[in-house]
Design a protein around this motif. Structure first.
Motif, PDB file in Angstrom:
ATOM      1  N   PRO A  57       0.808  -1.227   0.000  1.00  0.00           N
ATOM      2  CA  PRO A  57       0.000   0.000   0.000  1.00  0.00           C
ATOM      3  C   PRO A  57       0.840   1.276   0.000  1.00  0.00           C
ATOM      4  O   PRO A  57       0.430   2.289  -0.577  1.00  0.00           O
ATOM      5  N   THR A  58       2.024   1.218   0.621  1.00  0.00           N
ATOM      6  CA  THR A  58       2.883   2.406   0.621  1.00  0.00           C
ATOM      7  C   THR A  58       3.386   2.725  -0.777  1.00  0.00           C
ATOM      8  O   THR A  58       3.575   3.898  -1.124  1.00  0.00           O
ATOM      9  N   VAL A  59       3.597   1.704  -1.590  1.00  0.00           N
ATOM     10  CA  VAL A  59       4.024   1.925  -2.975  1.00  0.00           C
ATOM     11  C   VAL A  59       2.889   2.568  -3.767  1.00  0.00           C
ATOM     12  O   VAL A  59       3.101   3.504  -4.547  1.00  0.00           O
ATOM     13  N   VAL A  60       1.667   2.075  -3.553  1.00  0.00           N
ATOM     14  CA  VAL A  60       0.500   2.680  -4.203  1.00  0.00           C
ATOM     15  C   VAL A  60       0.360   4.140  -3.775  1.00  0.00           C
ATOM     16  O   VAL A  60       0.128   5.029  -4.609  1.00  0.00           O
ATOM     17  N   GLY A  61       0.525   4.402  -2.475  1.00  0.00           N
ATOM     18  CA  GLY A  61       0.452   5.770  -1.983  1.00  0.00           C
ATOM     19  C   GLY A  61       1.522   6.655  -2.588  1.00  0.00           C
ATOM     20  O   GLY A  61       1.255   7.807  -2.962  1.00  0.00           O
ATOM     21  N   PHE A  62       2.734   6.120  -2.707  1.00  0.00           N
ATOM     22  CA  PHE A  62       3.834   6.879  -3.304  1.00  0.00           C
ATOM     23  C   PHE A  62       3.522   7.244  -4.755  1.00  0.00           C
ATOM     24  O   PHE A  62       3.719   8.387  -5.182  1.00  0.00           O
ATOM     25  N   LEU A  63       3.013   6.266  -5.520  1.00  0.00           N
ATOM     26  CA  LEU A  63       2.690   6.516  -6.923  1.00  0.00           C
ATOM     27  C   LEU A  63       1.551   7.527  -7.065  1.00  0.00           C
ATOM     28  O   LEU A  63       1.562   8.359  -7.985  1.00  0.00           O
ATOM     29  N   LEU A  64       0.589   7.470  -6.159  1.00  0.00           N
ATOM     30  CA  LEU A  64      -0.499   8.449  -6.190  1.00  0.00           C
ATOM     31  C   LEU A  64       0.023   9.854  -5.917  1.00  0.00           C
ATOM     32  O   LEU A  64      -0.431  10.823  -6.533  1.00  0.00           O
ATOM     33  N   ILE A  65       0.969   9.958  -4.994  1.00  0.00           N
ATOM     34  CA  ILE A  65       1.567  11.270  -4.710  1.00  0.00           C
ATOM     35  C   ILE A  65       2.325  11.782  -5.925  1.00  0.00           C
ATOM     36  O   ILE A  65       2.234  12.970  -6.268  1.00  0.00           O
ATOM     37  N   VAL A  66       3.059  10.892  -6.592  1.00  0.00           N
ATOM     38  CA  VAL A  66       3.803  11.287  -7.792  1.00  0.00           C
ATOM     39  C   VAL A  66       2.858  11.759  -8.895  1.00  0.00           C
ATOM     40  O   VAL A  66       3.110  12.763  -9.570  1.00  0.00           O
ATOM     41  N   LEU A  67       1.742  11.058  -9.051  1.00  0.00           N
ATOM     42  CA  LEU A  67       0.801  11.389 -10.118  1.00  0.00           C
ATOM     43  C   LEU A  67      -0.115  12.558  -9.777  1.00  0.00           C
ATOM     44  O   LEU A  67      -0.411  13.406 -10.625  1.00  0.00           O
ATOM     45  N   PHE A  68      -0.577  12.601  -8.514  1.00  0.00           N
ATOM     46  CA  PHE A  68      -1.600  13.587  -8.147  1.00  0.00           C
ATOM     47  C   PHE A  68      -1.126  14.616  -7.123  1.00  0.00           C
ATOM     48  O   PHE A  68      -1.930  15.428  -6.656  1.00  0.00           O
ATOM     49  N   ILE A  95      -9.887   8.246  -3.934  1.00  0.00           N
ATOM     50  CA  ILE A  95      -9.013   7.768  -5.010  1.00  0.00           C
ATOM     51  C   ILE A  95      -8.137   6.627  -4.524  1.00  0.00           C
ATOM     52  O   ILE A  95      -7.994   5.595  -5.201  1.00  0.00           O
ATOM     53  N   ALA A  96      -7.529   6.791  -3.359  1.00  0.00           N
ATOM     54  CA  ALA A  96      -6.671   5.741  -2.802  1.00  0.00           C
ATOM     55  C   ALA A  96      -7.451   4.447  -2.607  1.00  0.00           C
ATOM     56  O   ALA A  96      -6.970   3.349  -2.957  1.00  0.00           O
ATOM     57  N   SER A  97      -8.644   4.542  -2.056  1.00  0.00           N
ATOM     58  CA  SER A  97      -9.465   3.357  -1.825  1.00  0.00           C
ATOM     59  C   SER A  97      -9.902   2.717  -3.139  1.00  0.00           C
ATOM     60  O   SER A  97      -9.932   1.481  -3.269  1.00  0.00           O
ATOM     61  N   ALA A  98     -10.249   3.544  -4.111  1.00  0.00           N
ATOM     62  CA  ALA A  98     -10.693   3.026  -5.406  1.00  0.00           C
ATOM     63  C   ALA A  98      -9.568   2.292  -6.135  1.00  0.00           C
ATOM     64  O   ALA A  98      -9.792   1.236  -6.741  1.00  0.00           O
ATOM     65  N   VAL A  99      -8.378   2.822  -6.070  1.00  0.00           N
ATOM     66  CA  VAL A  99      -7.246   2.207  -6.767  1.00  0.00           C
ATOM     67  C   VAL A  99      -6.960   0.808  -6.223  1.00  0.00           C
ATOM     68  O   VAL A  99      -6.750  -0.146  -6.991  1.00  0.00           O
ATOM     69  N   VAL A 100      -6.948   0.663  -4.909  1.00  0.00           N
ATOM     70  CA  VAL A 100      -6.630  -0.652  -4.334  1.00  0.00           C
ATOM     71  C   VAL A 100      -7.795  -1.634  -4.467  1.00  0.00           C
ATOM     72  O   VAL A 100      -7.591  -2.852  -4.443  1.00  0.00           O
ATOM     73  N   ALA A 101      -9.022  -1.134  -4.616  1.00  0.00           N
ATOM     74  CA  ALA A 101     -10.185  -2.009  -4.730  1.00  0.00           C
ATOM     75  C   ALA A 101     -10.480  -2.405  -6.172  1.00  0.00           C
ATOM     76  O   ALA A 101     -11.138  -3.429  -6.416  1.00  0.00           O
ATOM     77  N   GLY A 163      -2.709   1.988   4.151  1.00  0.00           N
ATOM     78  CA  GLY A 163      -1.411   2.554   3.798  1.00  0.00           C
ATOM     79  C   GLY A 163      -1.462   3.657   2.757  1.00  0.00           C
ATOM     80  O   GLY A 163      -0.927   4.756   2.958  1.00  0.00           O
ATOM     81  N   ALA A 164      -2.115   3.377   1.622  1.00  0.00           N
ATOM     82  CA  ALA A 164      -2.189   4.374   0.552  1.00  0.00           C
ATOM     83  C   ALA A 164      -2.988   5.594   0.996  1.00  0.00           C
ATOM     84  O   ALA A 164      -2.643   6.739   0.675  1.00  0.00           O
ATOM     85  N   THR A 165      -4.044   5.356   1.773  1.00  0.00           N
ATOM     86  CA  THR A 165      -4.866   6.457   2.269  1.00  0.00           C
ATOM     87  C   THR A 165      -4.066   7.351   3.213  1.00  0.00           C
ATOM     88  O   THR A 165      -4.127   8.581   3.135  1.00  0.00           O
ATOM     89  N   LEU A 166      -3.320   6.732   4.120  1.00  0.00           N
ATOM     90  CA  LEU A 166      -2.536   7.509   5.076  1.00  0.00           C
ATOM     91  C   LEU A 166      -1.501   8.382   4.374  1.00  0.00           C
ATOM     92  O   LEU A 166      -1.303   9.542   4.743  1.00  0.00           O
ATOM     93  N   MET A 167      -0.858   7.845   3.337  1.00  0.00           N
ATOM     94  CA  MET A 167       0.169   8.605   2.623  1.00  0.00           C
ATOM     95  C   MET A 167      -0.422   9.710   1.759  1.00  0.00           C
ATOM     96  O   MET A 167       0.096  10.818   1.713  1.00  0.00           O
ATOM     97  N   PHE A 168      -1.521   9.389   1.066  1.00  0.00           N
ATOM     98  CA  PHE A 168      -2.068  10.302   0.064  1.00  0.00           C
ATOM     99  C   PHE A 168      -3.108  11.268   0.639  1.00  0.00           C
ATOM    100  O   PHE A 168      -3.178  12.428   0.225  1.00  0.00           O
TER     101      PHE A 168
END
Length: 218
Positions: A57-68, A95-101, A163-168
């Protein structure tokens, strides 16, 4: 149980619901498209669709930060359109929840559409049905069990995202603090009673949804 308990629960349910709607629409469309077509690079594209299922999830969060993020292409476009950044907002959590789901809905939709006998759909086309009518009246009803299962699992996955939600989206009480992040913060502060209440709530909701999936498949 007061506002301190219910605020993250309501927020999580709202975020998961909107994320699930987005995932159902995109998963339904892409599942249908990918089930019907064979083309060069299809396996690479499908692998990209499924990556959030296995990435940390941290990788997903990182990529979301890079993109958005404010310096990312998506973030700059959103800021230009709405005059505000998307990071650390309610929509960032969606967005974070949608990406992982998304992979769960996509897999279920694709499997459901692939299980349909093509002769049935072709017969509907011969009788004058256009592609939208065939999808709405033939394909979706025949794949309905798989679609419902995918929708329920996607909602459950969005509800439990951390994880992605917390980061993004961060951990802003009343704004982006979901149940998952609230449990983490309660444990960190030593408030185990409140943490246990949230854990019991999430476990209960998830258990009921998985039971619903099993009933649909039965």
């Amino acid at each position: 149980m007061g506002a301190e308990f219910w605020s993250p629960v309501k927020l999580s349910l709202g975020i998961a619901l909107v994320a699930a709607i987005l995932v159902i629409l995109t998963g339904l469309f892409l599942g249908r498209v990918m089930a019907d077509r064979k083309f060069k690079g299809k396996s690479i594209l499908e692998t990209a669709f499924l990556l959030p299922l296995v990435l940390p999830p941290t990788v997903v969060g990182f990529l979301l930060i890079v993109l958005f993020g404010r310096n990312g292409p998506g973030g700059q476009l959103i800021e230009w359109l709405f005059n505000q950044p998307i990071m650390f907002t309610w929509w960032a959590a969606v967005i974070a929840s949608a990406v992982v789901a998304f992979p769960l809905m996509y897999q279920s939709a694709k499997a459901g559409f692939e299980s349909i006998d093509g002769d049935i759909e072709n017969a509907a086309r011969v009788d004058g049905g256009n592609e939208f009518q065939v999808l709405l009246r033939i394909s979706i009803p025949l794949a309905l069990r798989a679609l419902i299962s995918g929708a329920i699992l996607s909602f459950a996955r969005a509800l439990g995202e951390f994880g992605a939600t917390l980061m993004f989206a961060g951990n802003i009480p009343g704004k982006t603090q979901t149940v998952s992040t609230a449990i983490y913060m309660a444990m960190d502060s030593g408030n185990m009673d409140l943490a246990w209440l949230w854990v019991a709530c999430v476990v209960g909701i998830s258990f009921l949804m998985l039971m619903a999936v099993n009933r649909v498949k039965a």
